[in-house]
Design a protein around this motif. Sequence first.
Motif, PDB file in Angstrom:
ATOM      1  N   GLN A  90       0.818  -1.111   0.076  1.00 37.57           N
ATOM      2  CA  GLN A  90      -0.237  -0.315   0.112  1.00 37.57           C
ATOM      3  C   GLN A  90       0.462   0.854   0.122  1.00 37.57           C
ATOM      4  N   TRP A  91       0.592   1.893  -0.803  1.00 35.38           N
ATOM      5  CA  TRP A  91       1.706   3.248  -0.821  1.00 35.38           C
ATOM      6  C   TRP A  91       0.612   4.211  -0.816  1.00 35.38           C
ATOM      7  N   ARG A  92       0.537   5.792  -0.659  1.00 30.84           N
ATOM      8  CA  ARG A  92      -0.409   6.680  -0.689  1.00 30.84           C
ATOM      9  C   ARG A  92      -0.033   7.861  -1.966  1.00 30.84           C
ATOM     10  N   SER A  93       0.718   7.345  -2.597  1.00 31.85           N
ATOM     11  CA  SER A  93       0.099   7.967  -4.482  1.00 31.85           C
ATOM     12  C   SER A  93       1.116   7.323  -5.276  1.00 31.85           C
ATOM     13  N   THR A  94       0.728   7.462  -6.702  1.00 35.73           N
ATOM     14  CA  THR A  94       2.037   6.658  -7.492  1.00 35.73           C
ATOM     15  C   THR A  94       2.964   6.904  -7.491  1.00 35.73           C
ATOM     16  N   GLU A  95       2.782   8.908  -7.437  1.00 35.19           N
ATOM     17  CA  GLU A  95       3.715   9.817  -7.230  1.00 35.19           C
ATOM     18  C   GLU A  95       5.224   9.346  -6.543  1.00 35.19           C
ATOM     19  N   ASP A  96       4.527   8.880  -5.197  1.00 32.94           N
ATOM     20  CA  ASP A  96       5.164   8.328  -3.780  1.00 32.94           C
ATOM     21  C   ASP A  96       6.380   7.315  -4.111  1.00 32.94           C
ATOM     22  N   LEU A  97       5.224   5.998  -5.086  1.00 32.47           N
ATOM     23  CA  LEU A  97       6.221   4.815  -6.301  1.00 32.47           C
ATOM     24  C   LEU A  97       7.004   5.059  -6.592  1.00 32.47           C
ATOM     25  N   GLU A  98       6.829   6.025  -7.484  1.00 34.04           N
ATOM     26  CA  GLU A  98       7.903   6.164  -8.500  1.00 34.04           C
ATOM     27  C   GLU A  98       9.297   7.126  -8.246  1.00 34.04           C
ATOM     28  N   VAL A  99       8.488   7.903  -6.930  1.00 38.80           N
ATOM     29  CA  VAL A  99      10.785   8.017  -6.467  1.00 38.80           C
ATOM     30  C   VAL A  99      11.306   6.578  -6.110  1.00 38.80           C
ATOM     31  N   ARG A 100      10.442   5.920  -5.414  1.00 42.93           N
ATOM     32  CA  ARG A 100      10.833   5.217  -4.980  1.00 42.93           C
ATOM     33  C   ARG A 100      11.351   4.215  -6.515  1.00 42.93           C
ATOM     34  N   TYR A 101      10.997   3.949  -7.329  1.00 41.38           N
ATOM     35  CA  TYR A 101      11.703   3.245  -8.716  1.00 41.38           C
ATOM     36  C   TYR A 101      12.433   3.917  -9.222  1.00 41.38           C
ATOM     37  N   SER A 102      12.687   5.099  -8.765  1.00 42.20           N
ATOM     38  CA  SER A 102      13.617   6.300  -9.724  1.00 42.20           C
ATOM     39  C   SER A 102      14.895   5.940  -9.347  1.00 42.20           C
ATOM     40  N   GLY A 103      14.604   5.463  -7.913  1.00 42.59           N
ATOM     41  CA  GLY A 103      15.532   5.637  -6.649  1.00 42.59           C
ATOM     42  C   GLY A 103      17.100   4.434  -7.460  1.00 42.59           C
ATOM     43  N   GLU A 104      18.249   4.797  -7.088  1.00 38.03           N
ATOM     44  CA  GLU A 104      19.535   3.845  -7.236  1.00 38.03           C
ATOM     45  C   GLU A 104      19.798   2.963  -6.708  1.00 38.03           C
ATOM     46  N   GLU A 105      19.239   2.280  -5.524  1.00 34.15           N
ATOM     47  CA  GLU A 105      19.025   1.653  -4.933  1.00 34.15           C
ATOM     48  C   GLU A 105      18.152   0.591  -5.421  1.00 34.15           C
ATOM     49  N   PHE A 106      16.530   0.911  -6.209  1.00 31.86           N
ATOM     50  CA  PHE A 106      16.007   0.107  -7.029  1.00 31.86           C
ATOM     51  C   PHE A 106      16.269  -0.543  -7.633  1.00 31.86           C
ATOM     52  N   LYS A 107      16.998   0.840  -8.678  1.00 34.94           N
ATOM     53  CA  LYS A 107      17.171   0.510 -10.317  1.00 34.94           C
ATOM     54  C   LYS A 107      19.194  -0.782 -10.332  1.00 34.94           C
ATOM     55  N   HIS A 108      19.250  -0.323  -9.224  1.00 34.07           N
ATOM     56  CA  HIS A 108      20.587  -0.968  -9.562  1.00 34.07           C
ATOM     57  C   HIS A 108      20.800  -1.886  -8.710  1.00 34.07           C
ATOM     58  N   ARG A 109      20.258  -2.529  -7.158  1.00 32.00           N
ATOM     59  CA  ARG A 109      20.724  -3.030  -6.357  1.00 32.00           C
ATOM     60  C   ARG A 109      19.286  -4.869  -6.004  1.00 32.00           C
ATOM     61  N   THR A 110      18.193  -3.688  -5.468  1.00 32.07           N
ATOM     62  CA  THR A 110      16.454  -4.695  -5.684  1.00 32.07           C
ATOM     63  C   THR A 110      16.512  -5.276  -7.390  1.00 32.07           C
ATOM     64  N   LEU A 111      16.332  -4.636  -7.908  1.00 23.95           N
ATOM     65  CA  LEU A 111      15.940  -5.132  -9.994  1.00 23.95           C
ATOM     66  C   LEU A 111      17.185  -6.473  -9.773  1.00 23.95           C
ATOM     67  N   PRO A 112      18.024  -5.925 -10.081  1.00 20.07           N
ATOM     68  CA  PRO A 112      19.631  -6.728 -10.015  1.00 20.07           C
ATOM     69  C   PRO A 112      19.581  -8.202  -9.575  1.00 20.07           C
ATOM     70  N   LEU A 113      19.202  -8.175  -8.121  1.00 20.89           N
ATOM     71  CA  LEU A 113      19.364  -9.093  -7.115  1.00 20.89           C
ATOM     72  C   LEU A 113      17.816  -9.625  -7.696  1.00 20.89           C
ATOM     73  N   PHE A 114      16.733  -9.444  -8.228  1.00 18.00           N
ATOM     74  CA  PHE A 114      16.032 -10.661  -8.434  1.00 18.00           C
ATOM     75  C   PHE A 114      15.524 -11.131  -9.398  1.00 18.00           C
ATOM     76  N   GLY A 115      16.556 -10.057 -10.510  1.00 16.16           N
ATOM     77  CA  GLY A 115      16.892 -10.447 -11.487  1.00 16.16           C
ATOM     78  C   GLY A 115      17.584 -12.319 -11.627  1.00 16.16           C
ATOM     79  N   GLU A 116      17.743 -11.509 -10.922  1.00  8.72           N
ATOM     80  CA  GLU A 116      19.301 -13.835 -10.721  1.00  8.72           C
ATOM     81  C   GLU A 116      18.331 -14.938 -10.713  1.00  8.72           C
ATOM     82  N   ILE A 117      17.016 -14.164  -9.687  1.00 12.71           N
ATOM     83  CA  ILE A 117      16.849 -15.682  -8.600  1.00 12.71           C
ATOM     84  C   ILE A 117      14.952 -15.564  -9.791  1.00 12.71           C
ATOM     85  N   THR A 118      14.716 -14.620 -10.523  1.00  9.72           N
ATOM     86  CA  THR A 118      13.331 -15.228 -11.233  1.00  9.72           C
ATOM     87  C   THR A 118      13.320 -15.347 -12.172  1.00  9.72           C
TER      88      THR A 118
END
Length: 230
Positions: A63-91
């Motif tokens: 649950q998120w307050r808004s789409t804008e808050d979520l997009e901030v998360r998606y545009s962050g360096e941690e999500f792009k360069h750590r979270t997505l690559p990590l999940f990409g390896e095991i999914t």
Amino acid sequence: MPKIAADGQHLTVLNLFSTDAPEKQVKLLAAMREIVDSAAYDGWISSTVHAGEDKPGTANFIQWRSTEDLEVRYSGEEFKHRTLPLFGEITTSIRLLQNEIAFVQAKPELDGVEISPQRDDYTAIELFGVAEEEQEDLVDALGASQEYLLDAPGYRSHTVLRGLRARGIEGKFVVSYSQWDGKEAYDAFRAQAEADRTPERRKVDARVSALQTWQDENTYRVVHTRAAGE
């Protein structure tokens, strides 16, 4: 524990990860727990992690307050360069679905719809593709038209999510999130011979089949949840 309501107050994100081995599901769950337990994102409200039952995979009901808050998360360096690559390896697939709650129905004796590892719900998540001009018809077919479920043995609740946008799939979609007493009750409902189904159910089943362009599903158990401030 998080509650589900069709009140239009939150953006609901459903992240679905599939994998090809039980040991990879264990790694997925560990990674998701770590992320959820350290979450401190502006606008983040809660996350509830589900472990796949019928097929290896995970689901995160967020649950998120808004789409804008979520997009901030998606545009962050941690999500792009750590979270997505990590999940990409095991999914084998990653689907990040943004939704709004369109419909909620629960047995009268329940206090609405809650999701928590403290409960023993057997959860089914079904994802349906649909033509844009028929999305509302499918929302109705999966939601308000299924009042008959209240009489189904083992049924507890179901929620229909109207897909807004997604990463990992193309086109419009609708999600059905249902809770049952257990695997036996859910499997019996799904396996019921068409001749033994009520006329109402046969009519709705035919309508859903005609509207959907594709369908995918898995069953889950809730294993972890955390809300902001905890």
